[in-house]
Design an enzyme around this catalytic site. Sequence first.
Site, short mmCIF file in Angstrom:
data_model
loop_
_atom_site.label_atom_id
_atom_site.label_comp_id
_atom_site.label_asym_id
_atom_site.label_seq_id
_atom_site.Cartn_x
_atom_site.Cartn_y
_atom_site.Cartn_z
N LYS A 63 8.43 -6.05 0.82
CA LYS A 63 8.97 -6.16 2.17
C LYS A 63 10.42 -5.68 2.15
O LYS A 63 10.68 -4.49 2.12
CB LYS A 63 8.84 -7.59 2.69
CG LYS A 63 7.43 -7.97 3.13
CD LYS A 63 6.54 -8.33 1.99
CE LYS A 63 5.23 -8.94 2.48
NZ LYS A 63 4.31 -9.17 1.35
N HIS A 77 -11.16 -12.80 7.05
CA HIS A 77 -10.68 -11.76 7.97
C HIS A 77 -10.66 -10.38 7.32
O HIS A 77 -10.75 -9.37 8.01
CB HIS A 77 -9.30 -12.11 8.52
CG HIS A 77 -8.24 -12.24 7.48
ND1 HIS A 77 -8.16 -13.31 6.62
CD2 HIS A 77 -7.22 -11.43 7.15
CE1 HIS A 77 -7.14 -13.15 5.80
NE2 HIS A 77 -6.54 -12.01 6.10
N ASP A 106 10.47 -18.84 -0.48
CA ASP A 106 9.56 -17.70 -0.45
C ASP A 106 10.34 -16.61 0.29
O ASP A 106 10.42 -16.60 1.51
CB ASP A 106 8.27 -18.07 0.27
CG ASP A 106 7.26 -16.93 0.27
OD1 ASP A 106 7.62 -15.82 -0.17
OD2 ASP A 106 6.13 -17.14 0.74
N PHE A 135 2.83 -18.80 4.10
CA PHE A 135 2.05 -17.58 4.28
C PHE A 135 0.67 -17.81 3.66
O PHE A 135 0.52 -18.65 2.78
CB PHE A 135 2.75 -16.39 3.62
CG PHE A 135 1.97 -15.13 3.77
CD1 PHE A 135 1.79 -14.56 5.02
CD2 PHE A 135 1.38 -14.51 2.68
CE1 PHE A 135 1.03 -13.41 5.17
CE2 PHE A 135 0.62 -13.37 2.82
CZ PHE A 135 0.45 -12.81 4.08
N ASP A 136 -0.35 -17.06 4.10
CA ASP A 136 -1.72 -17.42 3.69
C ASP A 136 -1.99 -17.33 2.19
O ASP A 136 -2.70 -18.17 1.65
CB ASP A 136 -2.80 -16.72 4.53
CG ASP A 136 -2.61 -15.23 4.68
OD1 ASP A 136 -1.64 -14.71 4.11
OD2 ASP A 136 -3.42 -14.59 5.36
N ALA A 140 10.51 -13.17 0.67
CA ALA A 140 10.09 -11.78 0.86
C ALA A 140 11.02 -11.03 1.83
O ALA A 140 11.35 -9.87 1.62
CB ALA A 140 8.65 -11.73 1.39
N TYR A 193 7.68 -0.51 -23.58
CA TYR A 193 6.89 -1.73 -23.37
C TYR A 193 7.79 -2.96 -23.26
O TYR A 193 7.61 -3.80 -22.40
CB TYR A 193 5.88 -1.92 -24.51
CG TYR A 193 4.91 -3.04 -24.24
CD1 TYR A 193 3.70 -2.79 -23.60
CD2 TYR A 193 5.22 -4.36 -24.57
CE1 TYR A 193 2.83 -3.82 -23.31
CE2 TYR A 193 4.36 -5.40 -24.29
CZ TYR A 193 3.15 -5.13 -23.66
OH TYR A 193 2.28 -6.16 -23.36
#
Length: 459
Positions: free
Chosen positions: A257, A449, A214, A123-124, A216, A71
């Site tokens: 990614k 979407h 960001d 990014f969204d 990724a 843990y």
Amino acid sequence: MKYIAEPFKIKVVEPLRMTTAEERREAMERAYFNGFALRAEEVYIDLQTDSGTGAMTNTQWAAIMVGDESYSGARSYYHLMKVAEDLFGYAYNQPVHQGRAAEKVVFPVLTKPGQYWLSNTFFDTTRGHVGLAGGRPVDLVCPEGLDTSTYADFKGDADVEAMERFIVEHGVDQIAGIVMTITNNTVGGQPVSVGNLRAVRALADQYGLLVILDAARFAENAMFVKQREAEFADSTIEQITRESFAQADLFIMSAKKDAIVNMGGMIGVRDNEEIVGKLKSNVIAFEGYLTYGGLAGRDLEALAVGLREALDEDYLRYRLGQGQYLGARLEKAGVPFQNPVGGHGVFVDAGKLLPHIPWQQFPGHALAVELYLEAGIRSCDIGSLLMDRDPVTHEPQQAPAEFTRLAIPRRVYTQAHLDVVADALEAIAARADQVPGYEITWEPPVLRHFTAHLRPVKP
Ligand code: F0G
């Protein structure tokens, strides 16, 4: 354009089911013409996303077996910390369960209500979390970024002058900071130059602002930098990564990614105890104890291995080459796309391919449906369907471009698969004027979407 052969051999395979045109028509009708509602088994080639869909190496799978499931204080956590410190050079590194978890932890700590966050393009989910934290996201990409037909080396760059104008106009107190997305997903997986990151750093220093990466797709970005930015032609991917991260104060990362794990994410803070203290409280509340951050020990272990392997130049050359091969085939067939091809796939310019479909009938989505019906290929709209309605007026909003994104999972599909995709698009291009637009018959209030129901519009 020659296909760059795979720098690996294949040890495990996953059979795919072939479908008939009639089965695909039935499946699409059952899914209300929304690819997200298809069963994956009904898809032959899945280009919906490159996120969490990559094939791990034998070394990563072996690491899964040595993952320490304690843990707190697990060996796998310390392994990941060592790798992250070496690669990124930040004092504090924190695992979380995916990219949007990092966003959920970070933005509330750094945002005062009503403040703007500036970006080369959000990014969204990042845009969503800025909004949830009471902030206002602003996209300021360089002008070349939105011109799909003209080649530019670094279409992902921020428009630094526009950022400065925005800061001066609104007053520095109204600005929370700057987010640089590498590579810039929404404008087509386009790279950001180190020169641009340095210019953003200088601007932020001038006004005392934070910079967040960001990150990724940090490794694909670094490979583009090596190939296109003269100063870095002889640098290693690791050196370019270090130099890129040195321009920011924090990073957030979806590890699904470039780090090629099926689940995982990270936060990093270069050197700021106060911010680290606040982040830790959120991590424990939302993700779990600090040394696992919402991941199993085996995930931490696979991520530690994946982060290092992501920097392999032979792999990255092949990886970027796949998209470039598909792009070259589309160019020959006269199918328009964001040029040059991005790091994680090809963004077809459906607005140009299907000029008879108005943006209110979602050309990017129409092409995605057609590709599935034609050959069982799943892709997705990055256009006006993805743009939610205006939160105040509820009017539909027009996206800056109508893309159908062909995202290429890492190490999953072969050259022959890419040929199937190119052939299908060529066939559709030949009867483009017969492709119908779509209208929504049901939609949720936000992020429509994913779950909207649609139907073809009769010409
Ligand atoms: N930032 C960028 C640039 C992304 O592309 C994504 C995810 C995220 C953050 C969020 O990460 O999914 O791990 O929570 N992009 C995926 C895509 C979903 O298909 O482009 P996540």
